[in-house]
Write an enzyme that holds these catalytic residues in place. Sequence first.
Site, short mmCIF file in Angstrom:
data_model
loop_
_atom_site.label_atom_id
_atom_site.label_comp_id
_atom_site.label_asym_id
_atom_site.label_seq_id
_atom_site.Cartn_x
_atom_site.Cartn_y
_atom_site.Cartn_z
N GLU A 9 -4.15 11.46 -1.19
CA GLU A 9 -3.27 11.70 -0.05
C GLU A 9 -2.13 12.66 -0.32
OE1 GLU A 9 -4.23 7.21 0.34
OE2 GLU A 9 -4.04 8.66 -1.26
N ASP A 82 -5.75 5.62 -1.12
CA ASP A 82 -5.20 4.33 -1.55
C ASP A 82 -6.18 3.16 -1.38
OD1 ASP A 82 -2.83 5.46 -2.33
OD2 ASP A 82 -1.79 5.07 -0.45
N TYR A 298 -0.06 -0.51 -7.06
CA TYR A 298 -0.01 -0.17 -5.63
C TYR A 298 0.94 -1.10 -4.89
CZ TYR A 298 -1.61 1.37 -1.07
OH TYR A 298 -1.67 1.89 0.20
#
Length: 689
Positions: A9, A82, A298
Amino acid sequence: MADNLVIVESPAKAKTIEKYLGKKYKVIASMGHVRDLPRSQMGVDTEDNYEPKYITIRGKGPVVKELKKHAKKAKNVFLASDPDREGEAIAWHLSKILELEDSKENRVVFNEITKDAVKESFKNPREIEMNLVDAQQARRILDRLVGYNISPVLWKKVKKGLSAGRVQSVALRLVIDRENEIRNFKPEEYWTIEGEFRYKKSKFNAKFLHYKNKPFKLKTKKDVEKITAALDGDQFEITNVTKKEKTRNPANPFTTSTLQQEAARKLNFKARKTMMVAQQLYEGIDLKKQGTIGLITYMRTDSTRISDTAKVEAKQYITDKYGESYTSKRKASGKQGDQDAHEAIRPSSTMRTPDDMKSFLTKDQYRLYKLIWERFVASQMAPAILDTVSLDITQGDIKFRANGQTIKFKGFMTLYVETKDDSDSEKENKLPKLEQGDKVTATQIEPAQHYTQPPPRYTEARLVKTLEELKIGRPSTYAPTIDTIQKRNYVKLESKRFVPTELGEIVHEQVKEYFPEIIDVEFTVNMETLLDKIAEGDITWRKVIDGFFSSFKQDVERAEEEMEKIEIKDEPAGEDCEICGSPMVIKMGRYGKFMACSNFPDCRNTKAIVKSIGVKCPKCNDGDVVERKSKKNRVFYGCSKYPECDFISWDKPIGRDCPKCNQYLVENKKGKTTQVICSNCDYKEAAQK
């Protein structure tokens, strides 16, 4: 040209990963989503089984062109967005735009951006999980159907620029319901009696507990007088001593929600800022000779699970630093409803201590990393052991009780204590060593009158916690939800607590009357459960959407017909326009309230609302110092004669000069302490209360 193309991303993530993978891999960024529903129209065909119409996001054309160019030349394309539903959807949209094979095993996921984790993920690529994509699609389409149907009704009947949504409308409801509780609250009188007692040279306090061996409520002054009248002198006896050992376990490592709450309490970070800084730590920090490394796992997760590798490393660190006795012997348990197979938020390596990382981090990055690191390491440490003592102090029919606590073994508290638990009850309260039958002397008996207090307004941390407890939305939705209700001027912050505005209450009442399901907590929770079932493959997304929209469509039609137009009158500003002489009124803009001429559009005069602090400008000595707000809603101080005088200060001038250099003094706030400092030299003094 590299044989393998990897798409992530963000450029920061791309830069970190490319260093790990070597020359055979080219890593580029999609800059987030590349496709979405169009902003100019609904983009969902309710007549054709809710088919979404996806288009390339405006401004993403050059990015898509670049992605296609590289994909054409590469032998393999890997999608490394992700590891959550949003990331899975981004991978799917990229796959469609680049015309990749649906069955291709080109999806790679990793929970931390470290060399080992990234390389391992490329050994095990998989297909895109369409159940996760469908769960994200369902959420997106639901939100679009709600927003693009309710908002036009609100624009027409109330005011342009308004919005409603599944999660934001429930969040607004919570704030308004709390405000109504406060408005309807009737305080009740009650009393307490506290005694100060002496034993030999030690003094300690105790609270009145029983009268005639029963709890006795002190509702009025008469009740207090009944107790004080029954006292006979100052001699009391210890009639019971209870000693217990209490164990206190550390908190679990952070989830998204608990990180936002604790960062708000300890660091004064807004939820959006917490997520922004956490993203920087996750995507990679340049550690110079060590290279670029993701420092945390994350940050969008509702799991408290920890990998075995991380546990082993933490245990090694704790043993080396504190000793074997400080390591945890308990088994951590996951939380019901954890989304997917994520871990909690933790440092990617315990061995990268905050002190070691400090020189590579900004101030905000360091503070958040330290919080995450300490919370995780503490979660793997031994419980604290507390010795508690309870003393019953009796004279005739009257009994007082004193509670004391000392820390026998600090355990995890050596490193970290959760803010919400860091209260007076935790502080050591040492009592003298007393046994049953010992005599003590009352040196003071102090009655005090009190009144019950209404429930407090929501802080950002408390609102996030409540949304999580009610299972409203997902961890990733809390920050944007809170942002939205502030930007729409539905709520405002007063002393760091949310207060609904008149506009917020008007919108809430309309949504409550015509779209009751949207603000119903149970409905919203059930919808989250259905989205989870889509992710698990137990139900189709189209069935979920249809089950909602069939009744919602009728609510929209009724609102369009029956909702009355509401006139929101402008608040008079109390002064006239200097250009045309018409009365000025208070308006609400993007950055808060401002003054505008009531003769708009014939006269377009506008002025900022300023509040004088009663101090002359230290620069021109002609204007007054006024309080203003920046575009980011931060308070600063300027001159009322601006732009003729450009005086500006982030700290509040107090109207006195420095005794050392004659420059102006300001009030400087740091955390809970306030002091007076010189704006020019190092002079400082205590602030007057």
